[in-house]
Design an enzyme around this catalytic site. Structure first.
Site, PDB file in Angstrom:
ATOM      1  N   THR A  44       0.839  -1.170   0.134  1.00 35.78           N
ATOM      2  CA  THR A  44      -0.228  -0.066   0.020  1.00 35.78           C
ATOM      3  C   THR A  44       0.929   1.335   0.048  1.00 35.78           C
ATOM      4  O   THR A  44       0.557   2.176  -0.694  1.00 35.78           O
ATOM      5  CB  THR A  44      -1.086   0.045   1.339  1.00 35.78           C
ATOM      6  OG1 THR A  44      -1.396  -1.108   1.256  1.00 35.78           O
ATOM      7  CG2 THR A  44      -1.974   1.337   1.107  1.00 35.78           C
ATOM      8  N   HIS A  47       2.251   2.028  -3.458  1.00 36.82           N
ATOM      9  CA  HIS A  47       1.088   2.753  -4.254  1.00 36.82           C
ATOM     10  C   HIS A  47       0.975   4.118  -4.080  1.00 36.82           C
ATOM     11  O   HIS A  47       1.098   4.867  -4.785  1.00 36.82           O
ATOM     12  CB  HIS A  47      -0.235   1.931  -3.738  1.00 36.82           C
ATOM     13  CG  HIS A  47      -0.544   0.746  -4.519  1.00 36.82           C
ATOM     14  ND1 HIS A  47      -0.940   0.790  -6.003  1.00 36.82           N
ATOM     15  CD2 HIS A  47      -0.738  -0.592  -4.217  1.00 36.82           C
ATOM     16  CE1 HIS A  47      -1.133  -0.452  -6.421  1.00 36.82           C
ATOM     17  NE2 HIS A  47      -0.890  -1.278  -5.218  1.00 36.82           N
TER      18      HIS A  47
HETATM   19 ZN   LIG Z   1       0.422  -3.158   5.251  1.00 34.78          ZN
END
Ligand SMILES: [Zn+2]
Ligand SMILES: [Zn+2]
Length: 346
Positions: A44, A47
């Site tokens: 994440t 990202h």
């Molecule tokens: Zn994580």
């Protein structure tokens, strides 16, 4: 007011900046202030760093990001009962509302109004993070801060593998990113008789071996389905845990499952997936379980028990440790596809 350093997504564009004049968060009510000691970089965060469409839809700069961490409690709000200054903690990333149907029926990890630390609130790539006391998990003295920073993703591995029985069974783990590697370790620790790791990158398979894989299969080189059938008496595996998120792997893995077996899907594909429902699922009576995050707090208690009993060996999953100031090297290592988890010390 006291200032701190933190890695900030300053603008809606790729990259991030280490700022040194951020305000130290003020705690109130049921919140705790944690001096972050170690943080881990998650997919994440990549990202967010790269500013992909996934991040653009969720994150509002400027903000400190990062959500996998360990540290020491340095201040507690007036209503906090669970922690004292000096406690060593790891963080649960999910902030559940405590009031919705899911929260009230024991499924807070799929709360209907979930907030995520480091995505919806200020994150942990900083000297300090403020979290609700309910998101803290007290670390045993024997758990290092490095391992403490791995507990959140380890929880996904534990939740995925132990979503149903694995003892005495053959277990295939698809994908040897950090969570897949830890899933190999958990399956091995919990009595799987065969742990078959499937991963295209040879270096990652070598780590999987260190973490308990009894067999490895390399797509592109090995015929994965034939390999699984060969290792399971032609019947197929009892359990398949899909952590690669690869569209083709998800579609194909059902062919390596035995009749009546279980598939856990936890890797996130970046689009719709085609499944052969007739032969892959219906005639097989396959059990499919979607899994996300960690059960709160069943999974954390399982982690505590496994670590306490010395059943896990997480050292091989650590791919690199960098001081926060050298964050660019850590992200570059991830971009270069270096195996294992990158940690930031703060
Ligand atoms: Zn994580
Ligand atoms: Zn809720």
């Amino acid at each position: 007011m006291e200032k701190m350093k933190g890695l900030v997504k300053v603008k809606p564009e790729p990259g991030a900046e280490l700022l040194h004049d951020l305000p130290v968060p003020e705690v109130k009510g049921d919140e705790i202030l944690v001096k972050v000691k170690c943080a881990a970089i998650c997919g994440t965060d990549l990202h967010i760093y790269d500013w992909t469409p996934y991040a653009q839809q969720r994150v509002k700069p400027p903000m400190v990001f990062g959500h996998e961490f360990s540290g020491e409690v340095v201040e507690v709000g007036p209503e906090v009962k669970k922690f004292r200054v000096g406690d060593r903690v790891a963080g649960e990333t999910h902030i559940a509302c405590g009031m919705c149907f899911q929260c009230e029926t024991g499924n807070a990890h799929i709360c209907e109004s979930m907030k995520i630390i480091g995505v919806h609130t200020e994150g942990c790539f900083a000297d300090y993070i403020k979290i609700p006391a309910g998101c803290g998990w007290k670390l045993a003295d024997s758990v290092s801060y490095e391992v403490g920073a791995l507990l959140e993703p380890l929880g996904v591995a534990v939740h995925s593998v132990l979503a149903d029985a694995v003892n005495g069974m053959s277990v295939v783990i698809y994908g040897c990113g950090p969570i897949g590697l830890m899933a190999v370790n958990v399956a091995s620790a919990c009595g799987a008789t065969r742990v078959i790791a499937v991963e295209p990158v040879a270096e990652k398979l070598a780590i999987a071996k260190k973490m308990g894989a009894t067999h490895t299969l390399q797509p592109g080189k090995d015929d994965v389905i034939a390999g699984i059938l060969d290792l399971t008496g032609g019947r197929g595996a009892d359990v398949i845990v899909e952590l690669s998120g690869n569209v083709q792997a998800i579609s194909e893995c059902f062919r390596g499952l035995r009749k009546g077996g279980r598939v856990t899907l936890a890797g996130l594909p970046n689009g719709p997936v085609t499944l052969d429902l007739v032969d892959g699922v219906i005639y097989k009576e396959a059990k499919i379980l979607g899994v996300t995050g960690r059960r709160m707090y069943d999974t954390w208690w399982q982690i505590e028990a496994l670590l306490g009993a010395g059943k896990l060996n997480l050292e091989p999953v650590i791919g690199g440790i960098f001081p926060l100031e050298r964050y660019q090297e850590a992200f570059a290592a991830l971009h270069a596809g270096r195996p294992g988890k990158m940690l930031l010390t703060i």
